[in-house]
Enzyme design. Structure first.
Site, PDB file in Angstrom:
ATOM      1  CB  SER A 121      26.124  47.759  34.895  1.00 18.38           C
ATOM      2  OG  SER A 121      26.483  48.904  35.659  1.00 18.38           O
ATOM      3  CE  LYS A 122      32.508  44.641  32.187  1.00 14.47           C
ATOM      4  NZ  LYS A 122      32.385  45.070  30.804  1.00 14.47           N
ATOM      5  NE  ARG A 123      26.820  52.722  35.935  1.00 15.82           N
ATOM      6  CZ  ARG A 123      25.671  52.742  36.556  1.00 15.82           C
ATOM      7  NH1 ARG A 123      25.559  53.312  37.734  1.00 15.82           N
ATOM      8  NH2 ARG A 123      24.599  52.182  36.027  1.00 15.82           N
TER       9      ARG A 123
END
Ligand code: GLU
Length: 513
Positions: free
Chosen positions: A255-257
């Site tokens: 994910s964006k993390r």
């Protein structure tokens, strides 16, 4: 029956690697089966969708070579089952919403958001799965009329009958769901604003989709979609294949993390489209042996859903680097040189010289290549760039690395500390003498004889005579590159040419005075 798959992106963000993998597998399956690959833009979420994101998605699919047989384009849709943007299919959906309402398979729900929220909290506090109570399901026609007249806002819910829904997933085998755990789902905010689980069923039917290949995160939508398909009386048989999740190296869902996972980012860093495709294919699929390099055409031949794993796939950037390095090494040197230009421009080393020829790329353009060295204004040839990249081709992992490795070829003056010129405690005087000797030797070599081999022969003879080669070669290499580590001095001198080589040695000597 002709196989038809679809990739159904929501243009609410850029195409990221996970979605690109989904698109790739749908494409590969369709092409392997000599069927059609359809792209359908799911832009029903008007607030979050935008034409820019759609453009990003479509351009990146094209970049990766995932050409769709049917779908939207910036000019005119391709294919006869369009339109292929859900925002342009409102009238079609309306018809099916009306049918569901008329047949009492769906109903208007007037519950207010805060009532629903209170209900959800109550259920959660009792340890139950939150779901809609079904309160509006039994409203009489008169009550509905009254609510509407009173100006109450309403949404449309689809009745989920409690039963066991079983389907066979081509990757995961039989999957069964107990729908009694799900309340009646919202399928439209109003007649003009239908939602995902409903539109997808209508479109897959009308677009004659035979295989839905998508991420595992959609598994729980499948029973709802099967029930809706039944309710709508759709007969088209659809097979489902849910692809394994992609995890970051920390084993949590990508994910964006984990940073920017958009295809655009990888393109900008200098990963080649063929390397990205190759890498994505191996995120969940394997050929059954140890091969790791596959072209898109090769994948079309080899792909099968049987070889898609159930377990999660790990996004391993070292593997992408390795694959990209492989493809970079395969490139013809002029082709590679051409590919590095945008990166050298981005790094401020080269600039387009404005003669407007950048786009008319031809390998024949050599002396008058339309780029110049920014600091010096010198024209460069593709030949020259080719010689530069050849020095690094073996170890390059991505195109963006070249600017840092080879910047000294494009600099007017090098900036480095004079101490760097000294090899193993050589004194300044010794360094000066070493460079002086080299300069004298090299001045004797004619321009026409200025080759790596001749330079090497000449300098090695001297270096061997000194005993410690580094005493001659290190100061020279640093004088030419200004770097602690770089390609070797003979190679660099050969590419720089006689004049520049001598002037850089001269500059180094001056530093020492
Ligand atoms: N628009 C959905 C998404 O982007 C597509 C899901 C599906 O393939 O059915 O997740």
């Amino acid at each position: 029956m002709r196989v038809r798959t679809r990739f159904a992106p929501s243009p609410t963000g850029p195409l990221h690697m996970g979605n690109a993998r989904t698109a790739l597998f749908s494409y590969l399956f369709a092409k392997k089966e000599r069927g059609d690959f359809v792209v359908r833009v799911e832009d029903t979420d008007k607030e979050r969708s935008s034409p820019e994101w759609e453009k990003d998605v479509l351009e990146n699919l094209e970049l990766l070579g995932l050409n769709w047989d049917e779908g939207p384009s910036t000019t005119e849709d391709r294919g006869s089952f369009g339109p292929y943007r859900q925002s342009q299919r409102t009238e079609i959906y309306k018809e099916y919403l009306e049918k569901l309402l008329a047949e009492k398979k769906a109903y208007w729900c007037f519950c207010l958001e805060d009532e629903l929220e209170a209900q959800r909290q109550d259920q959660t506090s009792r340890g139950e799965t939150p779901r809609y109570s079904g309160r509006c399901r039994t409203l009489s026609a008169a009550e509905q009329e009254q609510n509407k007249k009173a100006g109450k806002s309403a949404i449309i819910r689809f009745i989920i009958e409690p039963k066991k829904v079983v389907f066979k997933d081509l990757i995961r085998g039989e999957i069964s769901f107990d729908t009694s755990l799900s309340g009646d789902i919202v399928i439209a905010k109003d007649m003009e604003t239908p939602l995902y689980n409903f539109t997808v069923v209508v479109d897959d039917e009308l677009m004659r989709i035979t295989h839905v290949i998508r991420g595992e995160d959609h598994i729980s939508n499948t029973p709802k979609q099967l029930l809706m398909k039944e309710a709508l009386g759709f007969k088209q048989e659809i097979k489902y294949a849910h692809l394994p999740l992609i995890l970051g190296e920390d084993k949590t869902k990508l994910s964006k993390r984990h940073g920017d996972n958009s295809v655009t980012r990888f393109k900008k860093e200098g990963y080649l489209p063929e390397a990205i495709v190759n890498f994505l294919a191996l995120l969940g699929w394997n050929p059954g042996d140890s091969r790791e390099i596959f072209s898109l055409q090769g994948l079309v031949k080899e792909f099968s859903l049987d070889r898609v794993q159930k377990g999660n796939a790990i996004f391993n950037i070292q593997r992408l680097d390795w694959i990209n390095g492989f493809y970079l090494r395969q490139k013809d040197k002029k082709v590679l040189a051409r590919l590095t230009i945008p990166f050298l421009v981005e790094a401020g080393l080269l600039e387009a010289n404005g003669n407007g020829e950048q786009k008319k790329f031809s390998l024949k353009i050599q002396k008058s290549y339309p780029y110049t060295v920014k600091e010096t204004g010198e024209g460069i040839s593709l030949e020259f760039l080719g010689s530069v990249v050849t020095l690094y081709q073996e170890r390059l992992k991505k195109l963006s690395e070249l600017a840092e490795l080879a910047d000294f070829f494009f600099k007017k003056e090098l900036s480095y500390e004079k101490e760097l010129l000294s090899w193993k405690g050589m004194t300044e005087q010794e360094v000066k003498e070493s460079l002086g000797t080299t300069k004298e030797l090299l001045s004797e070599l004619k321009e026409g004889d200025w080759t790596k081999e001749n330079l090497e022969e000449m300098l090695m003879e001297k270096a061997e005579a000194i005993g410690d080669r580094g005493k001659l070669l290190w100061p020279l290499r640093v004088a030419l590159t200004g770097k602690k580590a770089s390609a070797g001095p003979f190679e660099v001198a050969a590419v720089l040419g006689k004049e520049k080589t001598l002037s850089r040695i001269e500059e180094a000597i001056l530093k020492l005075q």
